[in-house]
Design a protein around this motif. Sequence first.
Motif, PDB file in Angstrom:
ATOM      1  N   PHE A  34       0.837  -1.229   0.210  1.00  0.00           N
ATOM      2  CA  PHE A  34       0.559  -0.280   0.317  1.00  0.00           C
ATOM      3  C   PHE A  34       0.744   1.189  -0.107  1.00  0.00           C
ATOM      4  CE2 PHE A  34      -3.844  -2.210   0.999  1.00  0.00           C
ATOM      5  CZ  PHE A  34      -3.190  -3.710   1.523  1.00  0.00           C
ATOM      6  N   TYR A  36       0.458   4.893   1.214  1.00  0.00           N
ATOM      7  CA  TYR A  36       0.233   6.448   2.280  1.00  0.00           C
ATOM      8  C   TYR A  36       0.878   7.791   1.735  1.00  0.00           C
ATOM      9  CZ  TYR A  36      -2.313   2.942   4.495  1.00  0.00           C
ATOM     10  OH  TYR A  36      -3.608   1.936   4.670  1.00  0.00           O
ATOM     11  N   LEU A  46      -4.985   7.574   1.577  1.00  0.00           N
ATOM     12  CA  LEU A  46      -4.416   5.868   1.080  1.00  0.00           C
ATOM     13  C   LEU A  46      -4.526   6.290  -0.546  1.00  0.00           C
ATOM     14  CD1 LEU A  46      -3.548   2.656   0.242  1.00  0.00           C
ATOM     15  CD2 LEU A  46      -6.163   2.641   0.411  1.00  0.00           C
ATOM     16  N   THR A  49      -3.866   0.261  -3.991  1.00  0.00           N
ATOM     17  CA  THR A  49      -2.899  -0.722  -3.263  1.00  0.00           C
ATOM     18  C   THR A  49      -2.575  -1.332  -4.268  1.00  0.00           C
ATOM     19  OG1 THR A  49      -4.545  -0.840  -1.946  1.00  0.00           O
ATOM     20  CG2 THR A  49      -4.339  -2.627  -2.363  1.00  0.00           C
ATOM     21  N   ARG A  97       1.491  -6.078   3.455  1.00  0.00           N
ATOM     22  CA  ARG A  97       1.331  -7.212   3.846  1.00  0.00           C
ATOM     23  C   ARG A  97       0.935  -8.173   3.705  1.00  0.00           C
ATOM     24  NH1 ARG A  97      -5.146  -6.017   3.427  1.00  0.00           N
ATOM     25  NH2 ARG A  97      -4.482  -6.594   1.545  1.00  0.00           N
ATOM     26  N   ASP A 110      -2.410 -10.256   7.517  1.00  0.00           N
ATOM     27  CA  ASP A 110      -3.386  -9.288   7.661  1.00  0.00           C
ATOM     28  C   ASP A 110      -2.801  -7.767   8.449  1.00  0.00           C
ATOM     29  OD1 ASP A 110      -6.622 -11.499   8.090  1.00  0.00           O
ATOM     30  OD2 ASP A 110      -5.247 -10.407   5.799  1.00  0.00           O
ATOM     31  N   GLN A 112      -0.770  -4.642   8.183  1.00  0.00           N
ATOM     32  CA  GLN A 112      -0.290  -4.121   6.825  1.00  0.00           C
ATOM     33  C   GLN A 112       1.253  -3.695   8.470  1.00  0.00           C
ATOM     34  OE1 GLN A 112      -1.579  -0.888   5.264  1.00  0.00           O
ATOM     35  NE2 GLN A 112      -3.083  -1.534   4.512  1.00  0.00           N
TER      36      GLN A 112
ATOM     37  N   PHE B  33      -7.443  -2.797  14.249  1.00  0.00           N
ATOM     38  CA  PHE B  33      -5.961  -2.751  14.422  1.00  0.00           C
ATOM     39  C   PHE B  33      -5.827  -1.310  15.391  1.00  0.00           C
ATOM     40  CE2 PHE B  33      -4.297  -5.785  11.840  1.00  0.00           C
ATOM     41  CZ  PHE B  33      -5.351  -6.085  10.873  1.00  0.00           C
ATOM     42  N   MET B  91     -10.702  -2.497   9.836  1.00  0.00           N
ATOM     43  CA  MET B  91     -10.672  -3.176   8.147  1.00  0.00           C
ATOM     44  C   MET B  91     -12.041  -3.511   7.905  1.00  0.00           C
ATOM     45  SD  MET B  91      -7.381  -6.125   7.537  1.00  0.00           S
ATOM     46  CE  MET B  91      -8.079  -7.744   8.364  1.00  0.00           C
ATOM     47  N   TYR B  95     -11.017  -6.006   3.427  1.00  0.00           N
ATOM     48  CA  TYR B  95      -9.434  -6.263   3.813  1.00  0.00           C
ATOM     49  C   TYR B  95      -8.324  -4.719   3.643  1.00  0.00           C
ATOM     50  CZ  TYR B  95     -10.374 -11.463   4.359  1.00  0.00           C
ATOM     51  OH  TYR B  95     -10.808 -12.235   4.905  1.00  0.00           O
ATOM     52  N   GLN B  96     -10.001  -3.620   3.706  1.00  0.00           N
ATOM     53  CA  GLN B  96      -8.574  -2.399   3.745  1.00  0.00           C
ATOM     54  C   GLN B  96      -8.821  -1.415   4.782  1.00  0.00           C
ATOM     55  OE1 GLN B  96      -7.259  -2.197   0.974  1.00  0.00           O
ATOM     56  NE2 GLN B  96      -7.772  -1.323  -0.611  1.00  0.00           N
ATOM     57  N   LEU B  97      -7.781  -0.935   5.175  1.00  0.00           N
ATOM     58  CA  LEU B  97      -7.892   0.128   6.717  1.00  0.00           C
ATOM     59  C   LEU B  97      -8.361   1.246   6.423  1.00  0.00           C
ATOM     60  CD1 LEU B  97      -4.058  -1.169   8.250  1.00  0.00           C
ATOM     61  CD2 LEU B  97      -6.877  -2.622   8.815  1.00  0.00           C
TER      62      LEU B  97
END
Lengths: 123, 109
Positions: A34, A36, A46, A49, A97, A110, A112, B33, B91, B95-97
């Motif tokens: 990812f 950012y 973000l 991806t 990830r 899962d 990051q 998270f 998430m 599966y994106q934060l």
Amino acid sequence: GAVVSQHPSWVICKSGTSVKIECRSLDFQATTMFWYRQFPKQSLMLMATSNEGSKATYEQGVEKDKFLINHASLTLSTLTVTSAHPEDSSFYICSARGLGTGRPTGMISDTQYFGPGTRLTVL
Amino acid sequence: GQNIDQPTEMTATEGAIVQINCTYQTSGFNGLFWYQQHAGEAPTFLSYNVLDGLEEKGRFSSFLSRSKGYSYLLLKELQMKDSASYLCAPMDSNYQLIWGAGTKLIIKP
């Protein structure tokens, strides 16, 4: 475990030039990376991806022709800021990830894991 | 829509305990998270909760209630180096934060 590096840490360039930032997962295979961007005192934003071997998915409002992303291997992704302008000056951070086998001890699937970031200043 | 609500700033004393609350709304849920981010640095991973309950890791603990869309991060025996922003990031189904602005924690001696 789960170490991600970024290079360079900081870069100063002239307006109109291109800058390449590298993101590497050092001890695990990153199926997804990812990118950012973060402006001072603002949230992480973000940009895109990328999955290894396929084209990156860009967030709305992010110009894919300006921010070129390549994820050619399971341990390396690059972001190239083309024809940079002063408004592109920001803190660019990658994260990785990993899934599946070969995870270092303590790494959680899962999750990051972030690189240290690259501070870009365009003059 | 998707959103996160955390206090903007908190102040605590060295050696004390502080609890940072987070409420969230997401399209689907695949865990939550917590990250720590010192000024001028990238975030570092602190904890991950996918099931309800408390996860303890040294001085830091994180709690999750999926039915309430609520989590907290508990920091014990505060040290000056704990001064940082704390980011709650659920998430979603892709599966994106989802990132908010985080909570800036100021530790005073």
